[in-house]
Scaffold this active site. Structure first.
Site, PDB file in Angstrom:
ATOM      1  N   ASP A 146       0.814  -1.225   0.000  1.00  0.00           N
ATOM      2  CA  ASP A 146       0.000   0.000   0.000  1.00  0.00           C
ATOM      3  C   ASP A 146       0.847   1.274   0.000  1.00  0.00           C
ATOM      4  OD1 ASP A 146      -2.386  -1.481  -0.011  1.00  0.00           O
ATOM      5  OD2 ASP A 146      -2.299  -1.750   2.139  1.00  0.00           O
TER       6      ASP A 146
HETATM    7  C1  GAR Z   1     -11.573  -2.308  -1.112  1.00  0.00           C
HETATM    8  O1  GAR Z   1     -12.085  -1.645   0.003  1.00  0.00           O
HETATM    9  C2  GAR Z   1     -10.134  -1.894  -1.355  1.00  0.00           C
HETATM   10  O2  GAR Z   1      -9.876  -0.574  -1.054  1.00  0.00           O
HETATM   11  C3  GAR Z   1      -9.406  -2.824  -0.414  1.00  0.00           C
HETATM   12  O3  GAR Z   1     -10.050  -4.055  -0.573  1.00  0.00           O
HETATM   13  C4  GAR Z   1     -11.437  -3.807  -0.817  1.00  0.00           C
HETATM   14  C5  GAR Z   1     -11.863  -4.657  -1.986  1.00  0.00           C
HETATM   15  O4  GAR Z   1     -13.258  -4.595  -2.155  1.00  0.00           O
HETATM   16  N1  GAR Z   1      -7.998  -2.893  -0.727  1.00  0.00           N
HETATM   17  C6  GAR Z   1      -7.057  -3.007   0.201  1.00  0.00           C
HETATM   18  O5  GAR Z   1      -7.286  -3.106   1.396  1.00  0.00           O
HETATM   19  C7  GAR Z   1      -5.633  -3.001  -0.331  1.00  0.00           C
HETATM   20  N2  GAR Z   1      -4.707  -3.071   0.731  1.00  0.00           N
HETATM   21  P1  GAR Z   1     -13.899  -5.042  -3.543  1.00  0.00           P
HETATM   22  O6  GAR Z   1     -13.303  -6.418  -3.859  1.00  0.00           O
HETATM   23  O7  GAR Z   1     -15.364  -5.117  -3.265  1.00  0.00           O
HETATM   24  O8  GAR Z   1     -13.527  -4.023  -4.563  1.00  0.00           O
END
Ligand code: GAR
Length: 188
Positions: A146
């Site tokens: 990240d």
């Molecule tokens: C999202 O909230 C994204 O920001 C997060 O995973 C989720 C995926 O949701 N990403 C991270 O935490 C990256 N470190 P989605 O599969 O419904 O898009």
């Protein structure tokens, strides 16, 4: 008119992938047209795979437990035929190797005000923190978790007594707003 070819990588629910596809695929912005060529899931049970099928977006599953370098070589093989201009991570829970990010311009969304609350629990950690605001960040991807130059960032105000589900819904709503904007900023 220039065509910009996109690949999306995810590991789970795939709601950001779907939102991006619905807002950007096959659409024209200025002199570019966006074409979502392929999605790749790192998990074979990810709900995003069903979303891809419903959308008509080709999806490959690469769920091997190999080390980062070998995994990424396989990712590169899958992407090779598509002449990809931008790789979009949308809940892709792996760190990419230098071999990958040196070849493809890659961006990621994270549900916090980076550099705070990196990792898999960004929403919960933001919720539990004593900060009065929370937010969402979109950034270029480097070889650390990240991390990388920020492209877009926006915040919401915390509401006293709000439950986690409501907070999470507001974070996701913000993601759906800023990720398409960030993609266009990178492509245009
Ligand atoms: C999202 O909230 C994204 O920001 C997060 O995973 C989720 C995926 O949701 N990403 C991270 O935490 C990256 N470190 P989605 O599969 O419904 O898009």
């Amino acid at each position: 008119m220039k065509i910009k070819n996109i690949a999306v990588l995810f590991s789970g629910n795939g709601s950001n992938m779907e939102n991006l596809y619905l807002k950007l695929h096959n659409k024209t912005f200025g002199d570019i047209k966006i074409d979502f060529k392929i999605a790749i899931s790192s998990r074979k049970d990810a709900y995003g795979i069903t979303r891809c099928a419903n959308l008509g977006l080709k999806c490959e599953v690469l769920a091997s437990k190999e080390n980062k370098e070998n995994y990424d070589l396989k990712l590169l093989e899958i992407l090779k035929p598509y002449d990809i201009d931008l790789v979009i991570l949308a809940g892709f829970m792996r760190i990419l190797s230098d071999d990958f990010i040196n070849i493809y311009k890659t961006i990621n969304i994270h549900p916090s005000i980076l550099p705070l609350f990196k990792g898999a629990n960004g929403i919960l950690e933001s919720y539990k923190s004593d900060m009065k605001i929370a937010g969402v960040s979109v950034h270029y991807v480097n070889n650390e978790l990240d991390s990388g130059e920020l492209i877009e960032q926006d915040v919401i105000k915390k509401i006293d007594g709000e439950d986690l589900q409501s907070f999470e819904n507001r974070i996701h709503a913000l993601e759906y707003e800023i990720y398409p904007k960030a993609v266009l900023k990178v492509l245009l």
